[in-house]
Design a protein around this motif. Structure first.
Motif, mmCIF file in Angstrom:
data_model
loop_
_atom_site.group_PDB
_atom_site.id
_atom_site.type_symbol
_atom_site.label_atom_id
_atom_site.label_comp_id
_atom_site.label_asym_id
_atom_site.label_seq_id
_atom_site.Cartn_x
_atom_site.Cartn_y
_atom_site.Cartn_z
ATOM 1 N N GLY A 209 -0.442 0.700 -1.547
ATOM 2 C CA GLY A 209 -0.336 -0.308 -0.493
ATOM 3 C C GLY A 209 -0.524 0.272 0.888
ATOM 4 O O GLY A 209 -0.852 1.455 1.074
ATOM 5 N N SER A 210 -0.272 -0.572 1.893
ATOM 6 C CA SER A 210 -0.437 -0.173 3.289
ATOM 7 C C SER A 210 0.799 0.567 3.784
ATOM 8 O O SER A 210 1.872 0.535 3.173
ATOM 9 N N SER A 211 0.652 1.220 4.948
ATOM 10 C CA SER A 211 1.775 1.940 5.539
ATOM 11 C C SER A 211 2.861 0.970 6.014
ATOM 12 O O SER A 211 4.048 1.293 5.978
ATOM 13 N N GLN A 212 2.460 -0.229 6.459
ATOM 14 C CA GLN A 212 3.440 -1.223 6.890
ATOM 15 C C GLN A 212 4.290 -1.687 5.712
ATOM 16 O O GLN A 212 5.522 -1.833 5.828
ATOM 17 N N ASP A 213 3.632 -1.927 4.588
ATOM 18 C CA ASP A 213 4.364 -2.343 3.392
ATOM 19 C C ASP A 213 5.262 -1.219 2.896
ATOM 20 O O ASP A 213 6.373 -1.470 2.405
ATOM 21 N N ALA A 214 4.798 0.035 3.019
ATOM 22 C CA ALA A 214 5.607 1.175 2.601
ATOM 23 C C ALA A 214 6.889 1.256 3.419
ATOM 24 O O ALA A 214 7.975 1.489 2.878
ATOM 25 N N ALA A 215 6.779 1.046 4.739
ATOM 26 C CA ALA A 215 7.968 1.079 5.602
ATOM 27 C C ALA A 215 8.931 -0.040 5.224
ATOM 28 O O ALA A 215 10.155 0.145 5.228
ATOM 29 N N SER A 216 8.387 -1.198 4.885
ATOM 30 C CA SER A 216 9.236 -2.331 4.491
ATOM 31 C C SER A 216 9.975 -2.029 3.188
ATOM 32 O O SER A 216 11.167 -2.330 3.055
ATOM 33 N N ARG A 217 9.285 -1.431 2.244
ATOM 34 C CA ARG A 217 9.915 -1.096 0.966
ATOM 35 C C ARG A 217 11.042 -0.088 1.169
ATOM 36 O O ARG A 217 12.112 -0.202 0.573
ATOM 37 N N LEU A 218 10.794 0.910 2.000
ATOM 38 C CA LEU A 218 11.822 1.926 2.237
ATOM 39 C C LEU A 218 13.060 1.313 2.904
ATOM 40 O O LEU A 218 14.195 1.679 2.583
ATOM 41 N N SER A 219 12.841 0.385 3.825
ATOM 42 C CA SER A 219 13.972 -0.230 4.520
ATOM 43 C C SER A 219 14.794 -1.129 3.603
ATOM 44 O O SER A 219 15.962 -1.410 3.892
ATOM 45 N N LYS A 220 14.204 -1.566 2.497
ATOM 46 C CA LYS A 220 14.912 -2.432 1.559
ATOM 47 C C LYS A 220 15.457 -1.671 0.343
ATOM 48 O O LYS A 220 16.050 -2.274 -0.545
ATOM 49 N N GLY A 221 15.222 -0.366 0.314
ATOM 50 C CA GLY A 221 15.719 0.417 -0.810
ATOM 51 C C GLY A 221 14.886 0.276 -2.064
ATOM 52 O O GLY A 221 15.384 0.497 -3.171
ATOM 53 N N ILE A 222 13.621 -0.082 -1.909
ATOM 54 C CA ILE A 222 12.713 -0.181 -3.063
ATOM 55 C C ILE A 222 12.035 1.163 -3.251
ATOM 56 O O ILE A 222 11.440 1.697 -2.300
ATOM 57 N N PRO A 223 12.100 1.761 -4.435
ATOM 58 C CA PRO A 223 11.454 3.066 -4.651
ATOM 59 C C PRO A 223 9.979 3.022 -4.266
ATOM 60 O O PRO A 223 9.258 2.089 -4.642
ATOM 61 N N LEU A 224 9.554 4.022 -3.516
ATOM 62 C CA LEU A 224 8.179 4.092 -3.029
ATOM 63 C C LEU A 224 7.459 5.236 -3.723
ATOM 64 O O LEU A 224 7.821 6.402 -3.574
ATOM 65 N N GLY A 225 6.436 4.881 -4.501
ATOM 66 C CA GLY A 225 5.672 5.888 -5.234
ATOM 67 C C GLY A 225 4.849 6.778 -4.320
ATOM 68 O O GLY A 225 4.796 6.591 -3.098
ATOM 69 N N ARG A 226 4.194 7.717 -4.908
ATOM 70 C CA ARG A 226 3.425 8.696 -4.149
ATOM 71 C C ARG A 226 1.962 8.266 -4.035
ATOM 72 O O ARG A 226 1.495 7.374 -4.728
ATOM 73 N N ALA A 227 1.244 8.918 -3.121
ATOM 74 C CA ALA A 227 -0.189 8.673 -2.971
ATOM 75 C C ALA A 227 -0.941 9.363 -4.103
ATOM 76 O O ALA A 227 -0.471 10.361 -4.674
ATOM 77 N N ALA A 228 -2.096 8.825 -4.423
ATOM 78 C CA ALA A 228 -2.928 9.419 -5.480
ATOM 79 C C ALA A 228 -3.692 10.598 -4.895
ATOM 80 O O ALA A 228 -4.836 10.475 -4.458
ATOM 81 N N SER A 229 -3.048 11.740 -4.863
ATOM 82 C CA SER A 229 -3.658 12.933 -4.281
ATOM 83 C C SER A 229 -3.186 14.169 -5.018
ATOM 84 O O SER A 229 -2.143 14.166 -5.670
ATOM 85 N N VAL A 230 -3.962 15.234 -4.897
ATOM 86 C CA VAL A 230 -3.621 16.519 -5.507
ATOM 87 C C VAL A 230 -2.835 17.333 -4.490
ATOM 88 O O VAL A 230 -3.319 17.586 -3.385
ATOM 89 N N ASP A 231 -1.623 17.719 -4.854
ATOM 90 C CA ASP A 231 -0.758 18.438 -3.913
ATOM 91 C C ASP A 231 -0.581 19.905 -4.292
ATOM 92 O O ASP A 231 0.484 20.483 -4.108
ATOM 93 N N VAL A 232 -1.640 20.507 -4.826
ATOM 94 C CA VAL A 232 -1.585 21.924 -5.186
ATOM 95 C C VAL A 232 -1.722 22.766 -3.921
ATOM 96 O O VAL A 232 -2.665 22.592 -3.139
ATOM 97 N N ARG A 233 -0.778 23.649 -3.698
ATOM 98 C CA ARG A 233 -0.773 24.486 -2.496
ATOM 99 C C ARG A 233 -1.845 25.564 -2.607
ATOM 100 O O ARG A 233 -2.011 26.198 -3.647
ATOM 101 N N ASN A 234 -2.573 25.772 -1.510
ATOM 102 C CA ASN A 234 -3.621 26.791 -1.494
ATOM 103 C C ASN A 234 -3.540 27.570 -0.183
ATOM 104 O O ASN A 234 -4.073 27.148 0.842
ATOM 105 N N ALA A 235 -2.851 28.710 -0.220
ATOM 106 C CA ALA A 235 -2.690 29.552 0.972
ATOM 107 C C ALA A 235 -3.447 30.866 0.843
ATOM 108 O O ALA A 235 -3.221 31.801 1.614
ATOM 109 N N HIS A 236 -4.361 30.956 -0.130
ATOM 110 C CA HIS A 236 -5.020 32.231 -0.394
ATOM 111 C C HIS A 236 -5.945 32.661 0.743
ATOM 112 O O HIS A 236 -6.139 33.862 0.959
ATOM 113 N N LEU A 237 -6.515 31.706 1.490
ATOM 114 C CA LEU A 237 -7.396 32.085 2.593
ATOM 115 C C LEU A 237 -6.634 32.874 3.657
ATOM 116 O O LEU A 237 -7.142 33.865 4.194
#
Length: 272
Positions: A209-237
């Motif tokens: 959903g949108s960021s506005q809807d995400a803020a609304s869900r958080l303010s109401k105590g509705i669990p907010l899922g994560r974004a569909a992204s890869v969060d693998v850390r890469n610090a080798h450079l």
């Protein structure tokens, strides 16, 4: 007269040049400065290889993430789950709120809270674990966060495995409802285990959903899922730059020391 000439000749030959006490080429300083550039260059080369591997891994996970979602089979082959990490899946079932778990503490955009992990009883009778997302601490502490629909739901998520636990992470305390890290096997046992057909499979719910809807869900105590992204850390450079820079710096120091040592060991004329 002859004796005086002989002494004068001897003195003139002796005063042409002299050699100062030579410094050894095998001093501890030269040994260390000779070892460090080679060692750090090898580390930089190794980190370069690790960087190439990590970039290829992230590309592979990104490619998996953008494939069409799949439905999980009734009985998941646990041995192949690591090969499907970050693969999007569709689930249908009803929530087992009685065995919900709070995973944390966690932080989302500066707000402290927990992740809600709830077993999902699927229509085929099997159960998997779903990380429904983040709720703020005040809702978690007061146990007033939104439980979700009572009937059948359909969710989109992605497959994950147990989190990597570091040496600073405390032990989970299931009997006290304290889960500091996602130990999928222990969570499945807490939710009923094999006797209740609970499989040690973790799916992280995706929020699109949108960021506005995400803020609304958080303010109401509705669990907010994560974004569909890869969060693998890469610090080798940064490691590559650090090791190669240190190798170049110590090589310059070694070259300067060698040149200085050569000048010191070179014969010089005596001052008159």
């Amino acid at each position: 007269m002859k004796t005086h000439r002989w002494l004068h000749s001897e003195d003139s030959q002796a005063t042409k040049s002299y050699t100062a006490r030579k410094n050894s080429w095998f001093s501890p300083t030269i040994f260390v400065l000779g070892f460090i550039p080679v060692f750090t260059f090898a580390l930089g080369t190794w980190q370069m290889q690790r960087l190439q591997w990590k970039v290829a891994l992230i590309d592979e996970l990104q490619e998996k993430l953008h494939r069409e979602p799949i439905f999980l089979p009734k009985r998941v082959n646990l041995s192949v789950v690591p090969e499907f990490v970050y693969r999007r899946v569709l689930l249908r079932g009803r929530w087992d709120h009685e065995h919900s778990m709070l995973l944390g503490p966690r932080v989302r955009e500066g707000s402290h809270g927990y992740h809600v992990v709830t077993p999902l009883i699927r229509s085929d009778g099997s159960t998997v674990l779903v990380d429904r997302g983040f709720v703020a601490k005040e809702f978690a502490d007061a146990d007033t966060f939104e439980r979700g629909e009572a009937g059948e739901v359909e969710i989109l998520g992605m497959l994950r495995t147990s989190h990597t636990r570091n040496s600073f992470t405390p032990d989970n305390k299931p009997t006290e409802g304290m889960w500091y890290w996602a130990d999928v096997d222990a969570m499945a046992d807490y939710a009923g285990g094999e006797a209740k057909h609970v499989q040690p499979v973790l799916v992280e719910q995706i929020y699109e959903g949108s960021s506005q809807d995400a803020a609304s869900r958080l303010s109401k105590g509705i669990p907010l899922g994560r974004a569909a992204s890869v969060d693998v850390r890469n610090a080798h450079l940064s490691y590559v730059i650090t090791w190669f820079s240190l190798s170049a710096f110590t090589t310059a120091m070694l070259a300067r020391l060698v040149l200085k040592r050569r000048v010191q060991n070179h014969p010089r004329p005596l001052p008159r």
